[in-house]
Design an enzyme around this catalytic site. Structure first.
Site, PDB file in Angstrom:
ATOM      1  N   GLY A 214       0.840  -1.193   0.000  1.00 24.71           N
ATOM      2  CA  GLY A 214       0.000   0.000   0.000  1.00 24.71           C
ATOM      3  C   GLY A 214       0.872   1.238   0.000  1.00 24.71           C
TER       4      GLY A 214
ATOM      5  N   GLN B 132       2.484   9.997   2.188  1.00 21.18           N
ATOM      6  CA  GLN B 132       3.858   9.472   2.290  1.00 21.18           C
ATOM      7  C   GLN B 132       4.794  10.034   1.219  1.00 21.18           C
ATOM      8  OE1 GLN B 132       2.164   5.258   2.616  1.00 21.18           O
ATOM      9  NE2 GLN B 132       4.076   5.066   3.755  1.00 21.18           N
TER      10      GLN B 132
ATOM     11  N   CYS C  18       5.765  -0.372   7.472  1.00 21.52           N
ATOM     12  CA  CYS C  18       5.422   0.894   6.803  1.00 21.52           C
ATOM     13  C   CYS C  18       6.641   1.367   6.030  1.00 21.52           C
ATOM     14  CB  CYS C  18       5.023   1.929   7.855  1.00 21.52           C
ATOM     15  SG  CYS C  18       4.535   3.510   7.136  1.00 21.52           S
ATOM     16  N   LEU C  19       6.412   1.770   4.790  1.00 23.78           N
ATOM     17  CA  LEU C  19       7.528   2.260   3.968  1.00 23.78           C
ATOM     18  C   LEU C  19       8.099   3.552   4.536  1.00 23.78           C
ATOM     19  CD1 LEU C  19       5.912   1.520   0.492  1.00 23.78           C
ATOM     20  CD2 LEU C  19       7.638   0.149   1.692  1.00 23.78           C
TER      21      LEU C  19
ATOM     22  N   HIS D  47      -4.622   1.076   7.700  1.00 27.97           N
ATOM     23  CA  HIS D  47      -3.272   1.647   7.848  1.00 27.97           C
ATOM     24  C   HIS D  47      -3.093   2.853   6.908  1.00 27.97           C
ATOM     25  CE1 HIS D  47       1.279   1.048   8.173  1.00 27.97           C
ATOM     26  NE2 HIS D  47       1.169   1.821   7.104  1.00 27.97           N
ATOM     27  N   GLU D  48      -3.508   2.687   5.651  1.00 30.21           N
ATOM     28  CA  GLU D  48      -3.330   3.776   4.671  1.00 30.21           C
ATOM     29  C   GLU D  48      -4.260   4.952   4.977  1.00 30.21           C
ATOM     30  OE1 GLU D  48      -0.759   3.509   3.014  1.00 30.21           O
ATOM     31  OE2 GLU D  48      -0.491   1.353   3.178  1.00 30.21           O
TER      32      GLU D  48
ATOM     33  N   HIS E 154      -2.728   7.177   7.482  1.00 35.95           N
ATOM     34  CA  HIS E 154      -1.755   8.128   6.893  1.00 35.95           C
ATOM     35  C   HIS E 154      -2.448   9.414   6.461  1.00 35.95           C
ATOM     36  CE1 HIS E 154       2.060   6.040   6.786  1.00 35.95           C
ATOM     37  NE2 HIS E 154       1.563   4.983   6.160  1.00 35.95           N
TER      38      HIS E 154
END
Ligand code: K1U
Ligand code: ZN
Length: 168
Positions: A46, A51, A91-92, A133-134, A137
């Site tokens: 994702g 981000q 997480c990236l 999760h996204e 963000h």
């Protein structure tokens, strides 16, 4: 096509609350294409616009094993949520760290796609976890916010140290 730069915790820009998308035009579709390219290359399952320092309510995801089920959610809303499950999350924007987070098990979601079409669907398992999760963000929230202060501060210190080493 372009690879976008992914911000890393504790960058304060990750705390920005994203604004709704109002225009579904070619510029938006080009951005969605760049988001997918960046997510697949990372690799991740994702990626939220926050981000990559674009503060609009847009996320991309692909939780399939074959990496052939791309999905773009624009102005997503969770209509219903039930059950609870705990899963390891990464997480990236927090590279190298995986921790357990408790989330709703089943969700019903409404979102536009990149063409402006409004869809409603149900998700569970990793798909439901990834959407939650996204969507966090887009509110400026990170999975480390669910951890103890001690764990979060340890992760912050390690990432700041890595960043300093990379810069020197
Ligand atoms: O940074 C992100 O938001 C992407 C993140 C999404 C996510 C992972 C795990 C649980 C919830 C949300 C990632 O993709 S981290 C990388 C990752 O989990 C992965 C990468 C390649 C293949 C399989 C998993
Ligand atoms: Zn993330």
């Amino acid at each position: 096509m372009a690879l976008l730069n992914i911000l890393h915790f504790p960058d304060p820009r990750l705390r920005t609350v994203a604004k709704a998308v109002t225009e579904f035009d070619e510029e938006l579709r080009q951005f969605v294409s760049d988001m997918f390219e960046t997510m697949y290359e990372a690799p991740g399952i994702g990626l939220a616009a926050t981000q990559v320092d674009r503060h609009i309510r847009l996320l991309v995801m692909d939780v399939s094993e074959a990496r052939n089920q791309p999905r773009c959610l624009i102005n997503p809303e969770i209509l219903e949520a039930d059950g609870e499950e705990e899963m390891d999350e990464g997480c990236l924007s927090v590279p190298g760290f995986y921790e357990k987070v408790r989330r709703a098990e089943h969700i019903r979601v409404r979102a536009h796609d990149e063409n402006g079409t409004l869809n409603e669907f149900e998700a569970e398992g990793i798909e439901a976890v990834c959407i939650q999760h996204e969507m966090d963000h887009l509110e400026g929230k990170l999975f480390v916010d669910y951890l103890s202060n001690l764990k979060r501060n340890r992760i912050r210190s390690k990432l700041v140290k890595t960043l300093k080493q990379q810069a020197s």
